[in-house]
Write an enzyme that holds these catalytic residues in place. Structure first.
Site, PDB file in Angstrom:
ATOM      1  N   GLU A   1       1.495  -0.476  -5.347  1.00  0.00           N
ATOM      2  CA  GLU A   1       0.480   0.074  -5.231  1.00  0.00           C
ATOM      3  C   GLU A   1       1.389   1.974  -5.219  1.00  0.00           C
ATOM      4  OE1 GLU A   1      -3.645   3.159  -3.410  1.00  0.00           O
ATOM      5  OE2 GLU A   1      -1.704   2.288  -2.218  1.00  0.00           O
TER       6      GLU A   1
ATOM      7  N   ASP B   1       1.407  -1.542  -0.028  1.00  0.00           N
ATOM      8  CA  ASP B   1       0.363  -0.092  -0.070  1.00  0.00           C
ATOM      9  C   ASP B   1       0.432   1.783  -0.457  1.00  0.00           C
ATOM     10  OD1 ASP B   1      -2.969   0.976   0.751  1.00  0.00           O
ATOM     11  OD2 ASP B   1      -1.822   2.459   2.580  1.00  0.00           O
TER      12      ASP B   1
END
Length: 547
Positions: free
Chosen positions: A244, A201
Site C-alpha cells: 500500500e 499496510d
C-alpha cells in the site's frame, strides 16, 4: 502448491474481511470456519489468491488494524488450527493466501507499548516520543476529521507519543534495529504457517519522517523493504509482497527495487482516474493515469501494478489533479454525508454507478483489462451497496450477502445481533445476493465469472507491451502485444452506441469476451459497442515494436 515465483503476474486477487464474510458458528461474527466453508464459491468464481484483512488479536477499534498481538488469531475469528485448516483447504484448490501486515503502528494495548509507557527502556525506543510536541514539525494526521494532530499524551509515560493514524495506534520506530528484527520475525512466522505473501499496510508512512524528524525514519528507507522481502523468501521462495504505497507517482518505481522489494503495488493513481472515468463517462480521465505513472515497461521488469475498483477504505480521489478532484468529489460525493477525510467518498462501486449492472460489468471488465494484477473486493461481484447509517469507513464493510434472508445468509444467528448490520434498502440482501445471481446466467455474478476466466487466459496483460490506442469521449481502447499475439480490449463507458475503427493487418481475430461485436475487413478492424458494452479480441498475427 506448485513452485512458481511469478505466480502473482497472472493472479486474480479477492480481498475479504474474515469477520464480515461468513459466520461458521452462529455468533454473528465471520470466522475461519465460515470462510473455509465458502471456498467452493470462491473457487467457482475463479479467483486464485485471497487477500485477508487483519485477523490478529485486536481491540477492533480500527477494524483490526490496531494490532495487539502479531502472533495470534483473534479468538472471535477462530483458532490457529482453524486458520491452518483454511490455508490448507485454499491451497488444495490452487488458491494462494495473502495476509495484511501492519507495521507502521500497533494498538496501545500491545504489550510492547504497555512496557514502553511503564518505563522499560528497550521498549520505549520501539515508539516515538517527545516532551515538547509544540516544537515538532507541523504534520497533518491521516484522519484529519477525527484526530486533532499526530501527538497524544500518555499519563503513565508522562510524554507524548507520535501517531500518524488514530490516537490509539502509536507509530513504531522502524529505524530501531530491534523493531526491524521484530518485523522480520513476524513475517517469517506467518510464512511458516502457510501464508503465501503479505499486503504491507501503510508502506509509505512507515518509512517517512516520524516524530520530530524531518528526514525519513530509516537512513536508506527501501533497505527495510529489501529485508522484509528477504525474510519471506528465506522461508518460501515464491512468497510475495504487495505494497500500500500511496506516494508521489515519480517515486513509485523505487518500491519495486531491483526485484528485491515489492512484487506488487496497489495503483491508487489508476484507481482514482478509473473510477472518475466511469462516473463521468469520459475515457480521457483513465488515459491520464497512463501519462502520470512510470512507464509500464520500466515497471514490469521487477514487479507489477495491482488494479482495483474499490477497497474496504474510502475511495481516495486525492491522486487526481486539483481541478479534476474538485469535479469528481462534487459528482461522486454529491451528498456530503458520503464524503470523508477531505479526500474521498465512503461509497461502494454499485451506488457510484447507479446500481446499473451493465455499467458495473463494464467497469469490472475494464479494470481487468488494464496491465497488472486485478483485485476484486468481496461483494462487488454481485453489486453490493453500502450502509451510510454506519460511521466512517464501516459503511462499506458490511456482511456478505449470500441469500435473500433477513441477515443475508451471513450467519445462522439472530439477524439483529450481527457484528455489523447488513445493508438496508435497495441494495439489501432481498435484492442483491449470491444465491439469486448464481441461478441467473445473465447476472452480474456470472458476467464477472466470465471476466475472471478470460483474464486468466490473457498473459498479454501482465507481460506484454502496453499501448493506449484510443481514449475518445466514452470509449477506451487498449492493446497488449506479447510474443505472437495482440490483445485488443475496447470499453464504452457511455450510454450511447459507439463504433471504433482500427488498423489491423492481422487476418485472424478471436472474440474472447463481451457483448460488443466486431468485423475484420482487409486491414481494418471495426468494433461496435452498445451502451456500456465491452469487447476483448485476440489478433493472431505476430506484431513487433516496429509495426
Amino acid at each position: 502448491m506448485t513452485a512458481n515465483q511469478s505466480w502473482y503476474r497472472d493472479a486474480v486477487v479477492y480481498s475479504l474481511d474474515v469477520k464480515t464474510f461468513a459466520d461458521g458458528d452462529g455468533d454473528g461474527i465471520g470466522d475461519f470456519v465460515g470462510l473455509r466453508d465458502r471456498l467452493d464459491y470462491l473457487d467457482d468464481l475463479g479467483v486464485t489468491c485471497l487477500w485477508l484483512l487483519p485477523f490478529y488479536d485486536s481491540p477492533w477499534r480500527d477494524n483490526g488494524y490496531d494490532v495487539a498481538d502479531y502472533y495470534s488469531i483473534d479468538d472471535r475469528l477462530g483458532t490457529m488450527g482453524d486458520f491452518r485448516r483454511f490455508v490448507d483447504a485454499a491451497h488444495d484448490r490452487g488458491m494462494r493466501v495473502l495476509a495484511d501486515a501492519v507495521f507502521n503502528h500497533t494498538s496501545t494495548e500491545h504489550p510492547w507499548f504497555q512496557r514502553a509507557r511503564e518505563g522499560d527502556e528497550r521498549f520505549r525506543d520501539y515508539y516515538v516520543w517527545t516532551d515538547d510536541p509544540d516544537a515538532a514539525p507541523d504534520r497533518e494526521n491521516i484522519f484529519p476529521e477525527e484526530e486533532d494532530g499526530v501527538w497524544s499524551y500518555d499519563e503513565v509515560a508522562d510524554a507524548h507519543y507520535f501517531h500518524q493514524f488514530y490516537g490509539f495506534q502509536p507509530d513504531l520506530n522502524v529505524a530501531n534495529p530491534d523493531v526491524q528484527a521484530e518485523i522480520e520475525r513476524v513475517l517469517r512466522f506467518w510464512t511458516e504457517q502457510g501464508v503465501d505473501g503479505f499486503r504491507i499496510d501503510a508502506a509509505t508512512p512507515m518509512i517517512g519522517p516520524k516524530g520530530t524528524e524531518t528526514e525519513p525514519a530509516v537512513d536508506e528507507p527501501h533497505s527495510l523493504f529489501k529485508r522484509m522481502k528477504a525474510a519471506v523468501t528465506d522461508v518460501d521462495e515464491d512468497a510475495v509482497l504487495l505494497a500500500e504505497a500511496d506516494d508521489e507517482p515519480a517515486e513509485l518505481r523505487r518500491y519495486f527495487g531491483d526485484g528485491d522489494e515489492f512484487d506488487l503495488l496497489l495503483s491508487f493513481v489508476t484507481n482514482a482516474h478509473l473510477v472518475w472515468a466511469l462516473a463521468d463517462e469520459d475515457a480521457g480521465h483513465l488515459a491520464d493515469a497512463f501519462d502520470t505513472l512510470p512507464a509500464y515497461d520500466t515497471v514490469v521488469e521487477n514487479g507489477q501494478w495491482a488494479n482495483f475498483l474499490r477497497n474496504f477504505d474510502e475511495l481516495n480521489l486525492g491522486p487526481l489533479p486539483f481541478e479534476e478532484f474538485e469535479r469528481a468529489i462534487d459528482e461522486i460525493g454529491a451528498d456530503r454525508e458520503t464524503r470523508i477525510f477531505g479526500r474521498g467518498v465512503r461509497r461502494r462501486l454499485a451506488p457510484i454507478l447507479g446500481g446499473d449492472h451493465d455499467r458495473i460489468a463494464c467497469a469490472t471488465s475494464l479494470s481487468f483489462a488494464l496491465p497488472g494484477t486485478p483485485i476484486v473486493v468481496a461483494g462487488d461481484e454481485i453489486g453490493m451497496g453500502d450502509e451510510l447509517s454506519l460511521s466512517g469507513r464501516d459503511a462499506v464493510r458490511t456482511p456478505m450477502q449470500w441469500t435473500g434472508e433477513a441477515g443475508g445468509g451471513f450467519s445462522a444467528g439472530d439477524p439483529d445481533a450481527l457484528f455489523r448490520p447488513v445493508v438496508s434498502g435497495e441494495y439489501g440482501p432481498e435484492s442483491i445476493n449470491v444465491a439469486d445471481q448464481q441461478a441467473d446466467p445473465d447476472s452480474l455474478l456470472n458476467r464477472v465469472k466470465r471476466v475472471v476466466a478470460t483474464r486468466k487466459a490473457c498473459p498479454e496483460l501482465s507481460r506484454g507491451d502496453q499501448t493506449v490506442v484510443a481514449a475518445d469521449g466514452p470509449v477506451f481502447v487498449h492493446r497488449s502485444d506479447w510474443r505472437e499475439t495482440t490483445l485488443v480490449t475496447a470499453h464504452n463507458l457511455g450510454d450511447g452506441t459507439e463504433t471504433v475503427t482500427l488498423d489491423a493487418p492481422d487476418d485472424v481475430a478471436t472474440h474472447l469476451l463481451g457483448p460488443g461485436g466486431y468485423s475484420l475487413d482487409s486491414d481494418t478492424l471495426s468494433i461496435e459497442l452498445g451502451p456500456y458494452d465491452y469487447c476483448w479480441l485476440r489478433l493472431g498475427r505476430p506484431r513487433t515494436r516496429a509495426e
